[in-house]
Design a protein around this motif. Sequence first.
Motif, PDB file in Angstrom:
ATOM      1  N   ILE A  43     -47.931  62.972 -74.201  1.00 62.65           N
ATOM      2  CA  ILE A  43     -48.682  64.092 -74.773  1.00 62.65           C
ATOM      3  C   ILE A  43     -49.673  64.629 -73.743  1.00 62.65           C
ATOM      4  O   ILE A  43     -50.369  63.871 -73.078  1.00 62.65           O
ATOM      5  N   LYS A  47     -54.198  70.887 -76.726  1.00 63.94           N
ATOM      6  CA  LYS A  47     -53.252  71.453 -77.681  1.00 63.94           C
ATOM      7  C   LYS A  47     -52.981  72.919 -77.341  1.00 63.94           C
ATOM      8  O   LYS A  47     -53.685  73.523 -76.537  1.00 63.94           O
ATOM      9  N   PHE A  60     -51.450  72.691 -81.946  1.00 67.46           N
ATOM     10  CA  PHE A  60     -50.097  72.138 -81.950  1.00 67.46           C
ATOM     11  C   PHE A  60     -49.952  71.337 -80.670  1.00 67.46           C
ATOM     12  O   PHE A  60     -50.378  71.789 -79.610  1.00 67.46           O
ATOM     13  N   PRO A  61     -49.378  70.139 -80.746  1.00 65.70           N
ATOM     14  CA  PRO A  61     -49.330  69.302 -79.545  1.00 65.70           C
ATOM     15  C   PRO A  61     -48.449  69.878 -78.445  1.00 65.70           C
ATOM     16  O   PRO A  61     -47.444  70.537 -78.709  1.00 65.70           O
ATOM     17  N   TYR A  63     -46.556  68.634 -74.729  1.00 71.29           N
ATOM     18  CA  TYR A  63     -46.077  67.450 -74.034  1.00 71.29           C
ATOM     19  C   TYR A  63     -45.914  67.764 -72.552  1.00 71.29           C
ATOM     20  O   TYR A  63     -45.616  68.895 -72.179  1.00 71.29           O
ATOM     21  N   HIS A  77     -36.088  72.406 -80.355  1.00 67.09           N
ATOM     22  CA  HIS A  77     -36.333  72.435 -81.801  1.00 67.09           C
ATOM     23  C   HIS A  77     -35.092  71.996 -82.554  1.00 67.09           C
ATOM     24  O   HIS A  77     -34.018  71.838 -81.972  1.00 67.09           O
ATOM     25  N   ILE A 106     -45.129  78.259 -86.042  1.00 72.75           N
ATOM     26  CA  ILE A 106     -46.215  77.295 -85.827  1.00 72.75           C
ATOM     27  C   ILE A 106     -47.462  77.775 -86.555  1.00 72.75           C
ATOM     28  O   ILE A 106     -48.104  77.015 -87.287  1.00 72.75           O
ATOM     29  N   GLN A 109     -47.274  77.529 -90.189  1.00 69.86           N
ATOM     30  CA  GLN A 109     -47.054  76.130 -90.552  1.00 69.86           C
ATOM     31  C   GLN A 109     -45.754  75.937 -91.328  1.00 69.86           C
ATOM     32  O   GLN A 109     -45.656  75.112 -92.223  1.00 69.86           O
ATOM     33  N   HIS A 112     -42.730  72.169 -88.148  1.00 69.47           N
ATOM     34  CA  HIS A 112     -43.615  71.021 -87.973  1.00 69.47           C
ATOM     35  C   HIS A 112     -43.343  70.291 -86.660  1.00 69.47           C
ATOM     36  O   HIS A 112     -42.308  70.498 -86.021  1.00 69.47           O
ATOM     37  N   GLU A 113     -44.279  69.417 -86.295  1.00 70.82           N
ATOM     38  CA  GLU A 113     -44.210  68.688 -85.024  1.00 70.82           C
ATOM     39  C   GLU A 113     -42.928  67.878 -84.871  1.00 70.82           C
ATOM     40  O   GLU A 113     -42.470  67.670 -83.756  1.00 70.82           O
ATOM     41  N   ASN A 114     -42.360  67.417 -85.959  1.00 69.84           N
ATOM     42  CA  ASN A 114     -41.118  66.647 -85.854  1.00 69.84           C
ATOM     43  C   ASN A 114     -39.888  67.549 -85.741  1.00 69.84           C
ATOM     44  O   ASN A 114     -38.774  67.055 -85.590  1.00 69.84           O
ATOM     45  N   GLN A 117     -40.897  70.695 -80.296  1.00 71.47           N
ATOM     46  CA  GLN A 117     -41.784  70.151 -79.276  1.00 71.47           C
ATOM     47  C   GLN A 117     -41.948  71.188 -78.178  1.00 71.47           C
ATOM     48  O   GLN A 117     -40.971  71.794 -77.729  1.00 71.47           O
TER      49      GLN A 117
END
Length: 143
Positions: A43, A47, A60-61, A63, A77, A106, A109, A112-114, A117
Amino acid sequence: MIITAGQHIKSTPLLAGTIFENTNLLICEVNENGAWGFITNTIFPRKLNELVEFQHCQPFPLYEGGPVEQEKLFFIHQRPDLIEGGKHIAGQYYWGGDFKQAINHINAQTIHENELQLFLGYCGWDEQQLQQEIEEGSWELTS
């Protein structure tokens, strides 16, 4: 074993002390020119909304995708129903597509993060380089 797009690999202790120490990668493409993919478990310390051009966005994270082109944002995605134009990698994974749609989802919403990325940079290997690194024991396949 031959590496293909969509496979996950992880570094071995042979890569201790390098940028790849304790990393997991998703391989996005393998062809006659080489291979490329993203580090999926490192990470970035900021953000998305902490980047000047995205300060209007939801947190939002991000990487650290790899050492190549770290000044650019890339994404993978699992929502081709929400983001048009992505290139199918394998299984449920897609690379890129309409970045504006990704940002809108994003912010709303609705993704989602899962499912998505965002990466700064990517990893790349010349022809047969990754395969040689796997054979020498620097990487092991995890899927």
